[in-house]
Design a protein around this motif. Sequence first.
Motif, PDB file in Angstrom:
ATOM      1  N   PHE A  98      55.958 131.738  13.041  1.00  0.00           N
ATOM      2  CA  PHE A  98      57.089 130.928  13.688  1.00  0.00           C
ATOM      3  C   PHE A  98      58.225 131.400  13.006  1.00  0.00           C
ATOM      4  O   PHE A  98      59.362 131.707  14.019  1.00  0.00           O
ATOM      5  N   PHE A  99      58.457 131.719  11.930  1.00  0.00           N
ATOM      6  CA  PHE A  99      59.944 132.336  11.392  1.00  0.00           C
ATOM      7  C   PHE A  99      60.156 133.687  11.950  1.00  0.00           C
ATOM      8  O   PHE A  99      61.227 134.150  12.339  1.00  0.00           O
ATOM      9  N   VAL A 100      59.004 134.469  11.927  1.00  0.00           N
ATOM     10  CA  VAL A 100      59.157 135.898  12.781  1.00  0.00           C
ATOM     11  C   VAL A 100      59.519 135.712  14.147  1.00  0.00           C
ATOM     12  O   VAL A 100      60.519 136.259  14.558  1.00  0.00           O
ATOM     13  N   PHE A 101      59.038 134.926  14.872  1.00  0.00           N
ATOM     14  CA  PHE A 101      59.276 134.629  16.453  1.00  0.00           C
ATOM     15  C   PHE A 101      60.682 134.071  16.392  1.00  0.00           C
ATOM     16  O   PHE A 101      61.570 134.474  17.180  1.00  0.00           O
ATOM     17  N   ALA A 102      60.937 132.974  15.688  1.00  0.00           N
ATOM     18  CA  ALA A 102      62.215 132.320  15.629  1.00  0.00           C
ATOM     19  C   ALA A 102      63.591 133.188  15.354  1.00  0.00           C
ATOM     20  O   ALA A 102      64.389 133.072  15.921  1.00  0.00           O
ATOM     21  N   PHE A 103      63.354 134.057  14.590  1.00  0.00           N
ATOM     22  CA  PHE A 103      64.564 135.015  14.056  1.00  0.00           C
ATOM     23  C   PHE A 103      64.828 136.072  15.122  1.00  0.00           C
ATOM     24  O   PHE A 103      65.625 136.422  15.375  1.00  0.00           O
ATOM     25  N   MET A 145      63.168 125.238  20.877  1.00  0.00           N
ATOM     26  CA  MET A 145      62.693 125.803  19.499  1.00  0.00           C
ATOM     27  C   MET A 145      61.935 124.529  18.685  1.00  0.00           C
ATOM     28  O   MET A 145      61.053 124.663  17.932  1.00  0.00           O
ATOM     29  N   ALA A 146      62.604 123.367  19.015  1.00  0.00           N
ATOM     30  CA  ALA A 146      61.983 122.159  18.550  1.00  0.00           C
ATOM     31  C   ALA A 146      60.526 121.979  18.627  1.00  0.00           C
ATOM     32  O   ALA A 146      59.780 121.875  17.934  1.00  0.00           O
ATOM     33  N   PHE A 147      60.447 122.060  20.156  1.00  0.00           N
ATOM     34  CA  PHE A 147      59.072 121.914  20.558  1.00  0.00           C
ATOM     35  C   PHE A 147      58.074 123.125  19.916  1.00  0.00           C
ATOM     36  O   PHE A 147      56.917 122.784  19.520  1.00  0.00           O
ATOM     37  N   LEU A 148      58.609 124.319  20.109  1.00  0.00           N
ATOM     38  CA  LEU A 148      57.849 125.388  19.703  1.00  0.00           C
ATOM     39  C   LEU A 148      57.584 125.302  17.872  1.00  0.00           C
ATOM     40  O   LEU A 148      56.447 125.634  17.801  1.00  0.00           O
ATOM     41  N   ALA A 149      58.320 124.819  17.255  1.00  0.00           N
ATOM     42  CA  ALA A 149      58.219 124.334  15.884  1.00  0.00           C
ATOM     43  C   ALA A 149      57.009 123.479  15.730  1.00  0.00           C
ATOM     44  O   ALA A 149      56.100 123.753  14.839  1.00  0.00           O
ATOM     45  N   GLU A 150      56.840 122.366  16.442  1.00  0.00           N
ATOM     46  CA  GLU A 150      55.770 121.463  16.326  1.00  0.00           C
ATOM     47  C   GLU A 150      54.677 122.006  16.923  1.00  0.00           C
ATOM     48  O   GLU A 150      53.373 121.815  16.313  1.00  0.00           O
ATOM     49  N   GLU A 151      54.678 122.975  17.741  1.00  0.00           N
ATOM     50  CA  GLU A 151      53.254 123.682  18.224  1.00  0.00           C
ATOM     51  C   GLU A 151      52.856 124.659  17.203  1.00  0.00           C
ATOM     52  O   GLU A 151      51.621 124.938  16.932  1.00  0.00           O
ATOM     53  N   PHE A 152      53.726 125.154  16.300  1.00  0.00           N
ATOM     54  CA  PHE A 152      53.197 126.149  15.242  1.00  0.00           C
ATOM     55  C   PHE A 152      53.005 125.360  14.106  1.00  0.00           C
ATOM     56  O   PHE A 152      52.464 125.765  13.156  1.00  0.00           O
ATOM     57  N   GLY A 153      53.089 123.974  14.114  1.00  0.00           N
ATOM     58  CA  GLY A 153      52.591 123.294  12.960  1.00  0.00           C
ATOM     59  C   GLY A 153      53.967 122.587  12.072  1.00  0.00           C
ATOM     60  O   GLY A 153      53.625 122.436  10.730  1.00  0.00           O
ATOM     61  N   ILE A 157      67.076 126.380  12.936  1.00  0.00           N
ATOM     62  CA  ILE A 157      67.056 127.727  13.230  1.00  0.00           C
ATOM     63  C   ILE A 157      67.570 128.165  14.286  1.00  0.00           C
ATOM     64  O   ILE A 157      68.231 129.098  14.566  1.00  0.00           O
ATOM     65  N   ALA A 158      67.620 127.184  15.606  1.00  0.00           N
ATOM     66  CA  ALA A 158      68.111 127.587  16.751  1.00  0.00           C
ATOM     67  C   ALA A 158      69.553 127.438  16.598  1.00  0.00           C
ATOM     68  O   ALA A 158      70.286 128.141  17.237  1.00  0.00           O
ATOM     69  N   GLY A 159      70.125 126.522  15.859  1.00  0.00           N
ATOM     70  CA  GLY A 159      71.775 126.376  15.619  1.00  0.00           C
ATOM     71  C   GLY A 159      72.117 127.652  14.772  1.00  0.00           C
ATOM     72  O   GLY A 159      73.397 128.222  15.052  1.00  0.00           O
ATOM     73  N   ILE A 160      71.643 128.206  13.770  1.00  0.00           N
ATOM     74  CA  ILE A 160      71.842 129.333  12.996  1.00  0.00           C
ATOM     75  C   ILE A 160      71.804 130.177  13.890  1.00  0.00           C
ATOM     76  O   ILE A 160      72.900 131.496  13.856  1.00  0.00           O
ATOM     77  N   ALA A 161      71.315 130.382  15.213  1.00  0.00           N
ATOM     78  CA  ALA A 161      71.224 131.454  16.173  1.00  0.00           C
ATOM     79  C   ALA A 161      72.744 131.705  16.799  1.00  0.00           C
ATOM     80  O   ALA A 161      73.179 132.784  17.308  1.00  0.00           O
TER      81      ALA A 161
END
Length: 387
Positions: free
Chosen positions: A190-195, A229-237, A246-250
């Motif tokens: 998730f963190f790799v994908f998010a960044f 990103m909130a949805f995907l975070a939940e999907e990644f557990g 993390i979306a805000g940091i972007a």
Amino acid sequence: MDTSIFLWVALILLSTKIMALVFKRIHMPQVVGALVAGILLGPAVFGWMQPSETIRTLAEFGVVLLLFSAGMETDLKELKNSIKASSIISMLGMIAALGGGFLVAFLLGMPPFEAFFISIAIASSSTSIIVESLHEMGKLKSKTGTVMVNASIIDDILTIILLAVVMGMGEAGEVSFMAIIIVLLQILAFFVFAFIMGYIVNKLFDIMYERMGKHNRYSIFAIAYCFLMAFLAEEFGIANITGAYIAGIAFCTTRCVESLETNTHTMSYMFFTPIFLANIGLSMTFTGMTGEILVFTMLLVLAAIFSKIIGCGLGAKISKFTNRESMQIGIGMIARGEVSFVVINKGIVLGYIGSLIFPSIIVVVLIAILVTPILLKPLYTYKIKPS
């Protein structure tokens, strides 16, 4: 459709604002006033409102937008500089809270497995309450504020890993290493994908700004990205608030960040944040509180408070913070929140702990939330006179 929801939302918005102004008048944090409004409306006092799925859903939107705003307000340079300190503070605070919670539960006769599960429920600090308290005092972008937000995010991730460990163990006590490895790989992925996504989104928004100038429509795209990103975070557990942050940091270094912050704050603080704060108060209940459970609850409250002051405060000192800053961090990390409810609810559903424990966790969370801004505000506002 149940049209009574309009009445409940109206009551929440009015009561939280009135109580916030009352508390501001007596020089107390406004966030506490909003929480008290929820307690007064809920089953603990007048019983005019009951917790409902609709209110909880609206509150969840409030949490996500709150963390999205915090991400946009992040000083990226300060964030990079504070990762090591945040990790130390988080780990020492978690260890102290796990030890304190386990000791209280075990000494009061609970089996070791149940005691450990309860300790996990009080281990993680509440990112959303820390953000709200710091934002009200104008300290969200401060050195200590950045460290607290980062440490609380790390808390959430460590709690997810611990939860996976105990769920992999089950009551038999055998560790499922495969379950742990899967959780770690999910978090890493998730963190790799998010960044990567964050870097792309950051560049896209700067290109749009250069070509089209200022536009309110940017906020729509940004908030849509936040919820994605909130949805995907939940999907990644992982907790949705981590994805939102993390979306805000972007967006924190984009040229349109100021307008994005303004529009998000307006929507969040006028509607969703008051509902989020009131919903915590609505959860307060004394149902099933026997004398024995009351003693257990009070001891757990003390363990929850002092474990963070000692553990996180020590972590801050090790990280070269001053005595005053260490105390600010230790007290700021007292707040507990939604992660505690998730952990304890999971334990009840799986049959690892009894349902009578839930009211105790609610009281622990609520008291921790109430005392955090009350104790934290003087540490930021009181000026030490030179001798």
